[in-house]
Design an enzyme around this catalytic site. Sequence first.
Site, PDB file in Angstrom:
ATOM      1  N   LYS A 189       7.349  -7.604   8.564  1.00 28.72           N
ATOM      2  CA  LYS A 189       6.256  -8.433   8.855  1.00 28.72           C
ATOM      3  C   LYS A 189       6.017  -9.353   7.554  1.00 28.72           C
ATOM      4  O   LYS A 189       5.413  -8.879   6.767  1.00 28.72           O
ATOM      5  CB  LYS A 189       5.175  -7.445   8.934  1.00 28.72           C
ATOM      6  CG  LYS A 189       3.897  -8.289   9.490  1.00 28.72           C
ATOM      7  CD  LYS A 189       2.524  -7.683   9.065  1.00 28.72           C
ATOM      8  CE  LYS A 189       1.786  -8.184   7.894  1.00 28.72           C
ATOM      9  NZ  LYS A 189       1.631  -9.794   7.942  1.00 28.72           N
ATOM     10  N   GLU A 262       5.993  -3.948  -4.940  1.00 27.27           N
ATOM     11  CA  GLU A 262       5.950  -5.004  -6.248  1.00 27.27           C
ATOM     12  C   GLU A 262       4.816  -5.612  -6.060  1.00 27.27           C
ATOM     13  O   GLU A 262       4.159  -6.223  -5.058  1.00 27.27           O
ATOM     14  CB  GLU A 262       7.265  -5.846  -5.969  1.00 27.27           C
ATOM     15  CG  GLU A 262       7.283  -6.792  -7.302  1.00 27.27           C
ATOM     16  CD  GLU A 262       7.842  -7.965  -7.233  1.00 27.27           C
ATOM     17  OE1 GLU A 262       7.052  -9.121  -7.364  1.00 27.27           O
ATOM     18  OE2 GLU A 262       8.949  -8.057  -6.848  1.00 27.27           O
ATOM     19  N   LEU A 263       3.803  -5.536  -6.928  1.00 26.67           N
ATOM     20  CA  LEU A 263       2.379  -5.690  -6.805  1.00 26.67           C
ATOM     21  C   LEU A 263       2.080  -6.893  -7.857  1.00 26.67           C
ATOM     22  O   LEU A 263       2.789  -7.790  -8.225  1.00 26.67           O
ATOM     23  CB  LEU A 263       1.687  -4.591  -7.028  1.00 26.67           C
ATOM     24  CG  LEU A 263       2.124  -3.322  -6.203  1.00 26.67           C
ATOM     25  CD1 LEU A 263       1.171  -2.186  -6.402  1.00 26.67           C
ATOM     26  CD2 LEU A 263       1.800  -3.897  -4.661  1.00 26.67           C
TER      27      LEU A 263
END
Length: 525
Positions: A189, A262-263
């Site tokens: 997505k 991964e932020l």
Amino acid sequence: METVTHPTATRSLPLDDALVQRLTRHVVSSTGRTVVTTAPFTGEPLATLPQSSASDVTEAFRRARAAQREWAQRSPRQRIAPFLRFSDLLLDRQTEILDILQWETGKARKNAFEEVCDAALGTLHYARHAPRLLRRRRAPGAIPLATRTRVNYQPKGVVSVITPWNYPLTLPVADAVPALLAGNAVVAKPDTQTALSALWAIDLLVEAGLPRDLWLVVLGEPAEIGDPLVDEADYVAFTGSSATGARIAQRAASRLIGCSAELGGKNPMIVCADADLDRTVHGAVAACFSNSGQLCISMERLYVHDSIYDAFVEKFVAETKNLRLGADLDYSADLGSLTSQRQFDRVVAHVEDARSKGATVLAGGRPRPDVGPLFYEPTVLTGVDESMTLCAEETFGPVVSLYRFTTEDEAIERANHTPYGLNASVWTRDVARGRRIAERLKAGTVNINEGYGAAFASYGAPMGGMKRSGLGRRHGVEGILRYTEAQTVSSQHVVGLSGPPGMSAETLSRVMTTGIRLMRALRIR
């Protein structure tokens, strides 16, 4: 602030219906609903994209699982050919994807090329190394010689890859390619605004020989398809905000499936007293303003030693003011546009909040509607304190704040003083000193005399965040083994673990005691 404006910014968009239809065949959608994306450079309509429902997510996983069963039967070496061809085709056809990247994101072409380069090199790395990394390996058995143990790496199944809008080629490829090479299928997505970039990569990989349905796409709002993407998956790879990452991790944990995330980051740069001033200034400008600051590993906080602070600031501000803004489909601009109105509004709000509370703007600090609707000047501030939003919150735009420090301990303490720990940068002529500082920084990657690229492009090493900046790692051994289940297979030979037939438990205990002491003496254990 220099501005580059040419007719390119207003010429007809290159994304004709035939191209969009070719790319969107990889989207699973039965709703009949569509969304029209816009070009950040101009605000004009860009492409009409289909939207997916929760039932479309279920259908995508059904198709992906069917394709994955045959794919998993191939050895890692039998899987690599399409990826080697993809890497070559990507370089050959880069003009097409560079145009798409610029129109979808508004980024400068040189930043779009970073994505092409990364996707080609990252894919090549895993295509070369996957057979070795996934190879069955021996492990020490329970009893030397009598126990033979092997570890196999089996694919998880179908992986959800959820990626944001800022690097729409790099991030889907970085997560999907190792998943596919490990024998999985992928349901992705991407952000709808930049979905064509990911779809272009999928289309090219299918052209290179990847079987259809191994990498499918669903498009839509997280409120509708976000939960199903976690509920249907065998593993989730997510890139995005810390808040969303935490929610995904909780939902994945409730199903006992793995996830990586991964932020966000509020990344610090430490400039030591012995740093090469000219080189550091040039590197800092690139580290802060690449992709107009819309990069999770870019620098937002600069800590400069007091002895060189004034000289550094003078040079840094001057070079920042010389950066060129532009909307051309060529390499004439240093900075492009912000990608969305939401991100533009966030940058404006952070700068105005800081300015209203006493921060000083040394460069930039204003929108540039004369160039395009979402352009904002690269901005340098001083006097930023904890009362201001941008002090600790991620801005994700072309904004950086400067701070003095006097001791190494002070710089490290201040650099670590956020909930984030994604990336950091240290500048010094003494690389050994830089490494000592790096070991004390709570960040998943640290670059010495570079902003972010050295660590990120070291594909053989893990990349990810500490604290609220992430969970798990992409790249390196971890980046491919996260998509596998380790299986231990042991065979027993000659003698069983319970001893030969007829041996008493007491005798077995004495034999085992002697054996353990012998293994210790011989360093077998």
